[in-house]
Write a protein that holds these residues in place. Sequence first.
Motif, PDB file in Angstrom:
ATOM      1  N   THR A 157       0.720  -1.101  -0.007  1.00  0.00           N
ATOM      2  CA  THR A 157      -0.056  -0.185  -0.052  1.00  0.00           C
ATOM      3  C   THR A 157       0.915   1.278   0.118  1.00  0.00           C
ATOM      4  OG1 THR A 157      -1.845  -1.263   1.279  1.00  0.00           O
ATOM      5  CG2 THR A 157      -2.078   1.153   1.317  1.00  0.00           C
ATOM      6  N   HIS A 158       1.991   1.352   0.847  1.00  0.00           N
ATOM      7  CA  HIS A 158       2.903   2.504   0.837  1.00  0.00           C
ATOM      8  C   HIS A 158       3.574   2.687  -0.591  1.00  0.00           C
ATOM      9  CE1 HIS A 158       5.632   5.399   2.467  1.00  0.00           C
ATOM     10  NE2 HIS A 158       6.684   4.733   2.053  1.00  0.00           N
ATOM     11  N   PHE A 159       3.973   1.575  -1.122  1.00  0.00           N
ATOM     12  CA  PHE A 159       4.640   1.758  -2.373  1.00  0.00           C
ATOM     13  C   PHE A 159       3.519   2.085  -3.365  1.00  0.00           C
ATOM     14  CE2 PHE A 159       4.419  -0.475  -6.397  1.00  0.00           C
ATOM     15  CZ  PHE A 159       5.509   0.164  -7.111  1.00  0.00           C
ATOM     16  N   SER A 160       2.440   1.644  -3.409  1.00  0.00           N
ATOM     17  CA  SER A 160       1.337   2.032  -4.485  1.00  0.00           C
ATOM     18  C   SER A 160       0.930   3.504  -4.239  1.00  0.00           C
ATOM     19  CB  SER A 160       0.260   1.084  -4.230  1.00  0.00           C
ATOM     20  OG  SER A 160       0.769  -0.355  -4.419  1.00  0.00           O
ATOM     21  N   LYS A 161       0.786   4.066  -3.184  1.00  0.00           N
ATOM     22  CA  LYS A 161       0.284   5.202  -2.955  1.00  0.00           C
ATOM     23  C   LYS A 161       1.256   6.210  -3.557  1.00  0.00           C
ATOM     24  CE  LYS A 161      -2.436   4.972   1.146  1.00  0.00           C
ATOM     25  NZ  LYS A 161      -2.753   5.093   2.713  1.00  0.00           N
ATOM     26  N   GLY A 162       2.723   6.039  -3.242  1.00  0.00           N
ATOM     27  CA  GLY A 162       3.539   6.805  -3.909  1.00  0.00           C
ATOM     28  C   GLY A 162       3.657   6.898  -5.325  1.00  0.00           C
TER      29      GLY A 162
ATOM     30  N   ILE B   2      -6.320   4.505  -8.408  1.00  0.00           N
ATOM     31  CA  ILE B   2      -5.863   3.899  -9.762  1.00  0.00           C
ATOM     32  C   ILE B   2      -6.691   4.174 -10.941  1.00  0.00           C
ATOM     33  CG2 ILE B   2      -5.986   1.419 -10.626  1.00  0.00           C
ATOM     34  CD1 ILE B   2      -5.237   0.297  -7.835  1.00  0.00           C
ATOM     35  N   LYS B   3      -7.936   4.334 -10.820  1.00  0.00           N
ATOM     36  CA  LYS B   3      -8.734   4.792 -12.073  1.00  0.00           C
ATOM     37  C   LYS B   3      -8.169   6.018 -12.316  1.00  0.00           C
ATOM     38  CE  LYS B   3     -13.050   2.096 -11.089  1.00  0.00           C
ATOM     39  NZ  LYS B   3     -14.288   2.131 -10.782  1.00  0.00           N
ATOM     40  N   GLN B   4      -8.014   6.938 -11.571  1.00  0.00           N
ATOM     41  CA  GLN B   4      -7.680   8.273 -11.838  1.00  0.00           C
ATOM     42  C   GLN B   4      -6.063   8.230 -12.629  1.00  0.00           C
ATOM     43  OE1 GLN B   4      -7.632  11.165  -8.557  1.00  0.00           O
ATOM     44  NE2 GLN B   4      -6.807  12.734  -9.943  1.00  0.00           N
ATOM     45  N   ALA B   5      -5.147   7.472 -12.075  1.00  0.00           N
ATOM     46  CA  ALA B   5      -3.954   7.202 -12.867  1.00  0.00           C
ATOM     47  C   ALA B   5      -4.024   6.664 -14.201  1.00  0.00           C
ATOM     48  CB  ALA B   5      -3.163   6.294 -11.932  1.00  0.00           C
ATOM     49  N   LEU B   6      -5.063   5.587 -14.321  1.00  0.00           N
ATOM     50  CA  LEU B   6      -5.123   5.094 -15.490  1.00  0.00           C
ATOM     51  C   LEU B   6      -5.755   6.127 -16.740  1.00  0.00           C
ATOM     52  CD1 LEU B   6      -7.124   1.647 -14.730  1.00  0.00           C
ATOM     53  CD2 LEU B   6      -4.815   2.058 -15.542  1.00  0.00           C
ATOM     54  N   ILE B   7      -6.847   7.023 -16.144  1.00  0.00           N
ATOM     55  CA  ILE B   7      -6.959   8.087 -17.088  1.00  0.00           C
ATOM     56  C   ILE B   7      -5.945   8.973 -17.490  1.00  0.00           C
ATOM     57  CG2 ILE B   7      -8.285  10.122 -17.234  1.00  0.00           C
ATOM     58  CD1 ILE B   7     -10.772   8.643 -15.327  1.00  0.00           C
ATOM     59  N   GLU B   8      -5.062   9.233 -16.572  1.00  0.00           N
ATOM     60  CA  GLU B   8      -3.732  10.008 -16.990  1.00  0.00           C
ATOM     61  C   GLU B   8      -2.911   9.489 -18.132  1.00  0.00           C
ATOM     62  OE1 GLU B   8      -2.897  13.085 -16.084  1.00  0.00           O
ATOM     63  OE2 GLU B   8      -4.679  13.445 -14.816  1.00  0.00           O
ATOM     64  N   LEU B   9      -2.678   8.065 -17.867  1.00  0.00           N
ATOM     65  CA  LEU B   9      -1.846   7.135 -18.757  1.00  0.00           C
ATOM     66  C   LEU B   9      -2.618   7.065 -20.186  1.00  0.00           C
ATOM     67  CD1 LEU B   9      -0.862   4.456 -16.196  1.00  0.00           C
ATOM     68  CD2 LEU B   9       1.019   6.049 -17.694  1.00  0.00           C
ATOM     69  N   ILE B  10      -3.701   6.779 -19.981  1.00  0.00           N
ATOM     70  CA  ILE B  10      -4.561   6.552 -21.419  1.00  0.00           C
ATOM     71  C   ILE B  10      -4.703   7.833 -22.221  1.00  0.00           C
ATOM     72  CG2 ILE B  10      -6.711   6.231 -22.575  1.00  0.00           C
ATOM     73  CD1 ILE B  10      -7.464   3.999 -19.848  1.00  0.00           C
TER      74      ILE B  10
END
Length: 386
Positions: free
Chosen positions: A149-154, A208-216
Amino acid sequence: MERSEILNIEKEVWNSVKNENDIGLLRGLSGIAFFYSKLFEVYEDKKYMTRLLEVVERIDGLVSKHTPTRTFYSGLAGYGWMLLNLKKNTVAVSESYFETLDTVLEDALLSFSNKNNYDFLHGATGVAMYFIERLKVDKNNTKVLNVLTHFSKGFLDKLIHDLDKVIISIEDEGKRKVIYFGLAHGISSFINFLFYLSKHVQSLEPEIKQALIELINFLKSKKSFNTISQQYYPNHIDNHGTVSLSRLGWCQGDLGIGLSLYNAGILLNDNAIKKEAMELITSTEKISLKTSAIYDGGLCHGSAGLVLQYYLAHKKSALDTKEIQKRWYRELEKQTGNFTAFKTYIYPPDYIKDSNMLTGATGIGLTLLTLNGKIESDWLRSLNLY
C-alpha cells in the motif's frame, strides 16, 4: 500437441541448467523451476519433481554465495514469485525465509521508487509483483499489505500529479530522456500493472482509476499510424525527436498496448476504450511477417508471444482471433524446426541458444502447455498479461 514436442523442449531446458547462473523468473533458473512444476502437474512424472528440486537447490546455493539482483527479470523478486507459485508441499519454504525476502525486497522497492525506476523487468513494479503474490497467499499479512500500500500510494501520486517522473527514463548518462510505450518497460506495462493491483489493494481503486485516465490520455496524444511499422504506437520516443518504430511483439507494439487498453476499459467500465482497444488489436492482424520484425519463436519478441496474446484477446473479448493464432503458430513451428531448436535473435543480427522463459525454450514449452489446455493461462501474469 505431441508429447514428443514437450520432451524435446524439456531436454533442451535441462541441458542448460548446469550453465545457468541467473536466478530470475524471466531470465534464469526460477523460470526453469516453474516450468518443471508445471510438467509435474500435467504428467505426474517423478523425474520432473526431482529436477524441480535440483533446480531450486541450485538457486539456493547461488543465492547463498553471491548477491543477486533484486529484479523480477533475473533476480530475487522473480525467485520469490516462483516459490510462492509452487503447489503446496512441493518445496518446503518456511515463513521466516519469505520474511527475509520481504525485508530485502522492501528495500529494493524503496530504492527503485526513489530513483523513479518503475520498470516491470528491472524496477519497482516488477518487485511489487512479488508482494502482490505474497498477499494472495496470505491475505491477512498486514505487514505485506502495508508495504504494498505504501509503495502503491507513492506510485499513484506520481502518476496523477507528476506523470513525467514515471514515464521518462533517463539514459546515456542523462543525455537522453526516453518514453517507452510497450509491455516490457513502458506505459502499457503501467496500465496492466494497475489493473492487476486493483484486484488486490481495493482501497486504492479510485486513485488507480485516476492514474489510468492520465496514462490513457497520454497514449491518445501520441497515437499516429506509421506506414512503415503498420502500427499506431512507437517503441519509444526521446527528447531529441527520435522515434523508434515498434516491432510486433510482447515487449513492444500495438498488440500488447491494445490488450492493456482493454483491461483499462474493463476497470473504468468504459465501452469506448474497449472498442478502441479491440480495433487496435485487430489492426495488427494485417501486419506481414517481414514488417513484424519477428525473427524467433520466443515470448518476448517472437512468435510464441504473439500467439499467446491473440489467445488471450480471444478469451477476454468478443474478438475471433483463431485464424491469426494459427498463422503465428505455424511460424512458431518453422522458427523452432518443429520444436527441435530454440534460439533467440539478438543484435547485431545473430542467433544464440536460449532456454529462458522470456526468450527461449522454457517460455515456448509453457506456451504449448497453455494452448493445448494442459495448464491454465493464469501464469501469464508473470508477463504482466491478464
